[in-house]
Structure formats: C-alpha cells, structure tokens
Motif scaffolding. Structure first.
Motif, PDB file in Angstrom:
ATOM      1  N   ASN A   4       0.536  -1.270   0.174  1.00 37.44           N
ATOM      2  CA  ASN A   4      -0.146  -0.088   0.124  1.00 37.44           C
ATOM      3  C   ASN A   4       0.843   1.297   0.006  1.00 37.44           C
ATOM      4  N   ILE A   5       2.081   1.072  -0.693  1.00 37.82           N
ATOM      5  CA  ILE A   5       2.984   2.377  -0.565  1.00 37.82           C
ATOM      6  C   ILE A   5       2.252   3.358  -1.033  1.00 37.82           C
ATOM      7  N   MET A   6       1.490   3.477  -2.278  1.00 36.48           N
ATOM      8  CA  MET A   6       0.825   4.435  -2.769  1.00 36.48           C
ATOM      9  C   MET A   6       0.095   5.395  -1.885  1.00 36.48           C
ATOM     10  N   LEU A   7      -0.459   4.622  -0.881  1.00 37.67           N
ATOM     11  CA  LEU A   7      -1.175   5.880   0.024  1.00 37.67           C
ATOM     12  C   LEU A   7      -0.293   6.575   0.893  1.00 37.67           C
ATOM     13  N   GLY A   8       0.814   6.182   1.116  1.00 44.26           N
ATOM     14  CA  GLY A   8       1.788   6.850   2.091  1.00 44.26           C
ATOM     15  C   GLY A   8       1.207   6.494   3.301  1.00 44.26           C
ATOM     16  N   GLN A   9       1.194   7.785   4.250  1.00 44.64           N
ATOM     17  CA  GLN A   9       0.901   7.521   5.419  1.00 44.64           C
ATOM     18  C   GLN A   9      -0.636   8.191   5.579  1.00 44.64           C
ATOM     19  N   TYR A  10      -1.266   8.328   4.399  1.00 42.95           N
ATOM     20  CA  TYR A  10      -2.731   8.714   4.399  1.00 42.95           C
ATOM     21  C   TYR A  10      -3.729   7.959   5.176  1.00 42.95           C
ATOM     22  N   ILE A  11      -4.695   8.565   6.089  1.00 45.62           N
ATOM     23  CA  ILE A  11      -5.606   7.991   6.543  1.00 45.62           C
ATOM     24  C   ILE A  11      -6.756   8.605   6.372  1.00 45.62           C
ATOM     25  N   PRO A  12      -7.740   7.594   5.491  1.00 51.01           N
ATOM     26  CA  PRO A  12      -8.941   8.180   4.936  1.00 51.01           C
ATOM     27  C   PRO A  12      -9.958   8.623   6.226  1.00 51.01           C
ATOM     28  N   SER A  13     -10.651   9.779   6.073  1.00 51.09           N
ATOM     29  CA  SER A  13     -11.566  10.302   7.083  1.00 51.09           C
ATOM     30  C   SER A  13     -12.198  11.471   6.233  1.00 51.09           C
ATOM     31  N   ASP A  14     -13.331  11.980   6.766  1.00 46.68           N
ATOM     32  CA  ASP A  14     -14.121  12.828   6.303  1.00 46.68           C
ATOM     33  C   ASP A  14     -13.995  14.407   6.786  1.00 46.68           C
ATOM     34  N   SER A  15     -12.848  14.379   7.442  1.00 43.99           N
ATOM     35  CA  SER A  15     -12.759  15.603   8.495  1.00 43.99           C
ATOM     36  C   SER A  15     -12.703  16.825   7.670  1.00 43.99           C
ATOM     37  N   VAL A  16     -12.614  18.012   8.372  1.00 48.07           N
ATOM     38  CA  VAL A  16     -12.368  19.292   7.496  1.00 48.07           C
ATOM     39  C   VAL A  16     -11.070  19.506   6.996  1.00 48.07           C
ATOM     40  N   LEU A  17      -9.904  18.957   7.677  1.00 51.57           N
ATOM     41  CA  LEU A  17      -8.664  19.067   7.009  1.00 51.57           C
ATOM     42  C   LEU A  17      -8.622  17.989   5.880  1.00 51.57           C
ATOM     43  N   HIS A  18      -9.319  16.826   5.904  1.00 52.76           N
ATOM     44  CA  HIS A  18      -8.983  16.030   4.542  1.00 52.76           C
ATOM     45  C   HIS A  18      -9.792  16.762   3.498  1.00 52.76           C
ATOM     46  N   ARG A  19     -10.527  17.433   3.501  1.00 51.66           N
ATOM     47  CA  ARG A  19     -11.397  18.280   2.371  1.00 51.66           C
ATOM     48  C   ARG A  19     -10.588  19.420   1.753  1.00 51.66           C
ATOM     49  N   SER A 121       4.771  17.508  14.686  1.00 52.66           N
ATOM     50  CA  SER A 121       3.309  17.186  14.674  1.00 52.66           C
ATOM     51  C   SER A 121       2.631  17.736  13.436  1.00 52.66           C
ATOM     52  N   LEU A 122       2.803  19.201  13.197  1.00 50.62           N
ATOM     53  CA  LEU A 122       1.998  19.741  11.999  1.00 50.62           C
ATOM     54  C   LEU A 122       2.393  19.215  10.740  1.00 50.62           C
ATOM     55  N   ALA A 123       3.876  18.699  10.409  1.00 50.88           N
ATOM     56  CA  ALA A 123       4.233  18.196   9.196  1.00 50.88           C
ATOM     57  C   ALA A 123       3.603  16.884   9.349  1.00 50.88           C
ATOM     58  N   SER A 124       3.586  16.133  10.313  1.00 50.58           N
ATOM     59  CA  SER A 124       2.935  14.659  10.336  1.00 50.58           C
ATOM     60  C   SER A 124       1.499  14.618   9.867  1.00 50.58           C
ATOM     61  N   LEU A 125       0.813  15.677  10.331  1.00 49.55           N
ATOM     62  CA  LEU A 125      -0.511  15.953  10.143  1.00 49.55           C
ATOM     63  C   LEU A 125      -0.994  16.175   8.574  1.00 49.55           C
ATOM     64  N   LEU A 126       0.091  17.074   8.002  1.00 53.18           N
ATOM     65  CA  LEU A 126      -0.081  17.120   6.594  1.00 53.18           C
ATOM     66  C   LEU A 126      -0.022  15.813   5.770  1.00 53.18           C
ATOM     67  N   THR A 127       1.009  15.247   6.080  1.00 51.96           N
ATOM     68  CA  THR A 127       1.207  13.953   5.382  1.00 51.96           C
ATOM     69  C   THR A 127       0.072  12.879   5.812  1.00 51.96           C
ATOM     70  N   LEU A 128      -0.595  12.966   6.835  1.00 58.68           N
ATOM     71  CA  LEU A 128      -1.436  12.054   7.258  1.00 58.68           C
ATOM     72  C   LEU A 128      -3.144  12.522   6.821  1.00 58.68           C
ATOM     73  N   THR A 129      -3.075  13.576   6.437  1.00 58.44           N
ATOM     74  CA  THR A 129      -4.545  14.073   5.741  1.00 58.44           C
ATOM     75  C   THR A 129      -4.655  14.243   4.589  1.00 58.44           C
ATOM     76  N   THR A 130      -3.297  13.951   3.877  1.00 56.93           N
ATOM     77  CA  THR A 130      -3.363  14.266   2.353  1.00 56.93           C
ATOM     78  C   THR A 130      -2.808  13.128   1.558  1.00 56.93           C
ATOM     79  N   LYS A 131      -3.348  12.677   0.340  1.00 56.58           N
ATOM     80  CA  LYS A 131      -2.715  11.557  -0.529  1.00 56.58           C
ATOM     81  C   LYS A 131      -1.479  12.128  -1.112  1.00 56.58           C
ATOM     82  N   PRO A 132      -0.462  11.385  -1.306  1.00 50.43           N
ATOM     83  CA  PRO A 132       0.693  11.604  -1.933  1.00 50.43           C
ATOM     84  C   PRO A 132       0.651  12.421  -3.353  1.00 50.43           C
TER      85      PRO A 132
END
Lengths: 271, 183
Positions: A4-19, A121-132
């Motif tokens: 699943n390397i294509m997803l990187g660290q992305y975690i699917p969700s429908d939060s404001v940050l994801h959109r 933390s902020l940098a991790s958050l960016l990669t957790l909420t955005t697809k590569p």
C-alpha cells in the motif's frame, strides 16, 4: 514487502482537514514552520500550541498514528533536553550536588523540545491528511511560477509520477531476485557476518541492470507517445479552491501575524 | 532536458526508496545496523553522474515530503524534513552531486580505488559534515555532540562506499556516463 505504498501515511476520513485543497494545507504548514523558528517566549509557544492542537482535533486522526510520527525524533529530543539541562549556564537548583541542573537549562531544554514537537506534529498531520499524489499536484501548481526562471516544473512533476508508479514494480523485482537466489541455494537473509556484505552485491547488481533496462524502454515509450517537453500538457485531475480554503488560509494568517506581533514585542522590550 | 534523463532520475529515486526496504545488515560491534539506503545515494552519484544523480535525489526528497514511507524503517513525511535529521537528508543531495561530478571527471581513467575515495570523501565525510551542524542548529546543541554521534555510522558507511565502487565498476558498460563519454 509493502503493497500500500501508494497511500503513504494517508488515513482516510471525512474531516475538514481532509477536504481542504492540498495547496492551502501545504502553504499553511510552510508559513507556520518558518514563523515557529521565531518562538522565544511562553506567549508565543502557547498560541502555537493552540494552533497545532486545534488542527490535531479537527483532523480526527487517531492519536496512535500521530504518536508514531513522533517516534523517530524521541531519542534525539531526549538527548537534547538532557544536554540543555546540564550544560546551560545559570543558577544550580541544588548547589553542591553532582547534578548541575539549572533553571535556565530546564527552560531552554523545554523550549527546544517543544518547538521541534510542534513542527514535527504539524508536518505529520499534513502527510496524514493528504494523499501523496494530491500533494505532488499541489507542489507542481505552487512551483509553476518558477517556470519563468528556468525551473523545469513539468519535468519534475513527471519524474514524481514515474517514481511513485515504479516503487511497487521495483519492490516486486527485489522479491523476484531474492526468490531466484534462494531457489539456487543462496538465501540472502540467512547469511551471517561479513559474507552478508557481498550478498548485497548479488542483489543490487541485477536490480540495477533491470532498472537501467526499464529506464531505456520507458524513455523510448514516452518519446514514441509524443510527450515532448511536457509544456502545454493537460491534466486528468484538477485542483479547486473552495470557500473553506479561504477561511482556513485566513485563520492560519491570523495566527502567524499574532506570533510575529509577540516576537516583535519581545524583541523591542529587550532593546 | 531529455526524456531519458527524466526517466533515469525517476527510476533511480524509486530504486533508492526500495533499497531502504531491504533488510538492514547488523554489524556485531556497533549499535546501528547498516542500511542500503545511502548505498543508493552513492550509486546515484557514481553510476548516473552529476546531473541525473542530483535530479534523482531531488525526486527522492520530494517523495519523502509527499509522505511516502520511503526512508529506512518505513518512515516519511514532511516531519522528517523539518526535524533534527533533515540535514542528513538534504546532504544526500549535495553528496550525489559531488560524487557524480567527480565520477564523470575520472571516468576515462577510472580505477576502483578512485571511486572508493570519491565515495568516502563525499558520501561519508560530507554527509556527516552537513548533517551534524544542521542537527546541532535545530536542537540548539554544539556541533561536536552530533559529530560524535555520527561516529557510530562510519563503519557501515565505509562498507557501503566500497560496495558502491565495486558495483559501478562491474556495471560500467551500461552506465549513462558511458553514453555521455562517447566511448
């Protein structure tokens, strides 16, 4: 190896940050990162912590994943804190003791560790909420003005897509080579000691050869399909800014201005 | 820029990512295992030359920024580019450029000991001389503490320098530098 390397660290969700549009997120993070380097007092740190904390809550990313992002820096942060504890000049808390812990040392160590935690933390958050690939698209768009100064932005975008696409292919190649070696009675993982060093050769050499062959074929294929220089290409997927993006940008700007204000205040007060 | 250069740089970035996933080699006498990732960095310089080697590291660093788990241990993300280890990651870019430049210079009279020397100077020394000060800057500690910590990585890095030189000599005929040299 990984599938699943294509997803990187992305975690699917429908939060404001994801959109949010990835460009908004990327610019906000970079702006905040630069301003964080100016933090020098408790007020600034408190505001920065409120900003980062609220982002973490908004994202609805599980705490477990956030903590995993911090794990690589824990060792370095511990060393940093202990170093500042003992080596910062100041008044010892326990005079005559073997431990020369100073009040200034505690504060200094706390500040340095705190700042790094905020940034990470902020940098991790960016990669957790955005697809590569979305992030790659955002980077390409943001770098587009640099085309005027000769930076080959379209070429970089193409290289990114090729690299992402071929990581799984090369992983399969590694597995295939290892399997072929094992079938010939040469198990790389089972080898011990200094012989393992030369076992690397029997893995990397064929891997390099197949990579070169793949590169030659791919280059010919791209040229045959009349890709040209990449300038003037159209895109299958487009990014679009929404009202939510302008709101988020405004909030980040407000926080950044507040941090700058506090920093200047502190600087003027020290003069 | 030619299409072939783009493709070589992109595929080598992917290769460096995959090398980071190969099981690390534990040396008995030091705490840190030897990973193949920096071997990829040295190979990018030795084998691709200055231009393509540098480009492949640019692509690799952008892959890290995108959040792909391409660093050893499955790590990635912008956090690593703003954290204490960022100096080492960016130093790979500089190292690949210098190794590639020297590699092109000596290509017509190449010997294995020359390649080893180039890899040691730019792939090992330069990486630590850039990485340690940046770590010191971010953590606000003196540079010597970072350099002392870097000593643990020296044996593994030296082994990788030799391996990269051996591999480049073996595959010299199919190297893109060979194409440019017009031999």
């Amino acid at each position: 190896m990984k599938d699943n390397i294509m997803l990187g660290q992305y975690i699917p969700s429908d939060s404001v940050l994801h959109r949010l549009d990835p460009r908004t997120k990327l610019l906000s993070m970079l702006t905040f990162t630069i301003c964080s380097l100016l933090l020098n007092n408790y007020g600034g740190y408190a505001i920065a912590s409120v900003f980062v904390g609220s982002q973490l809550l908004l994202s609805r990313v599980p705490l477990r994943n956030l903590l995993r992002g911090l794990k690589p820096v824990v060792l370095i942060l511990s060393f940093t804190f202990v170093y500042h504890l003992f080596f910062t000049p100041g008044t010892p808390l326990w005079p005559g003791s073997a431990f020369k812990v100073t009040e200034a040392g505690i504060e200094k160590g706390l500040f340095v560790v705190w700042r790094i935690l905020l940034l990470v933390s902020l940098a991790s958050l960016l990669t957790l909420t955005t697809k590569p690939l979305d992030l790659a698209k955002a980077l390409e768009q943001l770098l587009k003005p640099l085309s005027r100064w000769g930076v080959p932005v379209e070429a970089i975008a193409l290289m990114l897509v090729i690299a992402v696409r071929f990581i799984p292919a090369i992983i399969q190649e590694v597995d295939r080579i290892m399997l072929a070696q094992r079938a010939r009675g040469y198990d790389i993982i089972a080898i011990k000691g200094h012989k393992r060093v030369f076992a690397y050769l029997s893995l990397v050499v064929p891997l390099l050869i197949t990579t070169v062959q793949r590169a030659e074929q791919l280059a010919m294929t791209i040229d045959a399909r009349a890709y040209g220089t990449g300038r003037g290409r159209t895109s299958y997927r487009e990014l679009r800014l929404s009202r939510m993006d302008y709101t988020a940008g405004g909030v980040t700007l407000a926080y950044v201005l507040l941090l700058l204000y506090l920093y200047l205040n502190m600087t003027i007060a020290l003069d | 820029m030619k299409t072939k250069e783009l493709v070589y740089a992109a595929l080598f970035a992917a290769l460096i990512a995959v090398l980071g996933m190969i099981p690390p080699l534990p040396l008995g006498f030091i705490p840190v295992p030897v990973t193949a990732q920096t071997l990829g960095v040295m190979l990018a310089g030795c084998f691709l030359g200055r231009r393509m080697g540098t480009l492949s590291l640019v692509v690799f660093i952008i892959l890290i920024a995108l959040g792909l788990p391409v660093l050893t241990g499955g790590r990635g993300g912008l956090a690593l580019l703003v954290g204490p280890s960022s100096g080492y990651i960016f130093s790979w870019l500089v190292a690949a450029g210098f190794i590639g430049w020297c590699s092109e210079k000596i290509w017509r009279r190449v010997r294995i000991w020359k390649l080893i020397a180039v890899n040691l100077i730019f792939g090992v020394l330069l990486v630590n001389l850039i990485g340690a000060p940046v770590m010191a800057l971010i953590t606000d500690t003196p540079v010597w503490t970072g350099l002392i910590g870097a000593l643990a990585f020296l044996p593994g890095d030296m082994i990788k320098a030799v391996i990269a030189a051996v591999i480049t000599m073996q595959l010299k005929e199919i190297s893109p530098i060979e194409d440019q040299a017009g031999v």
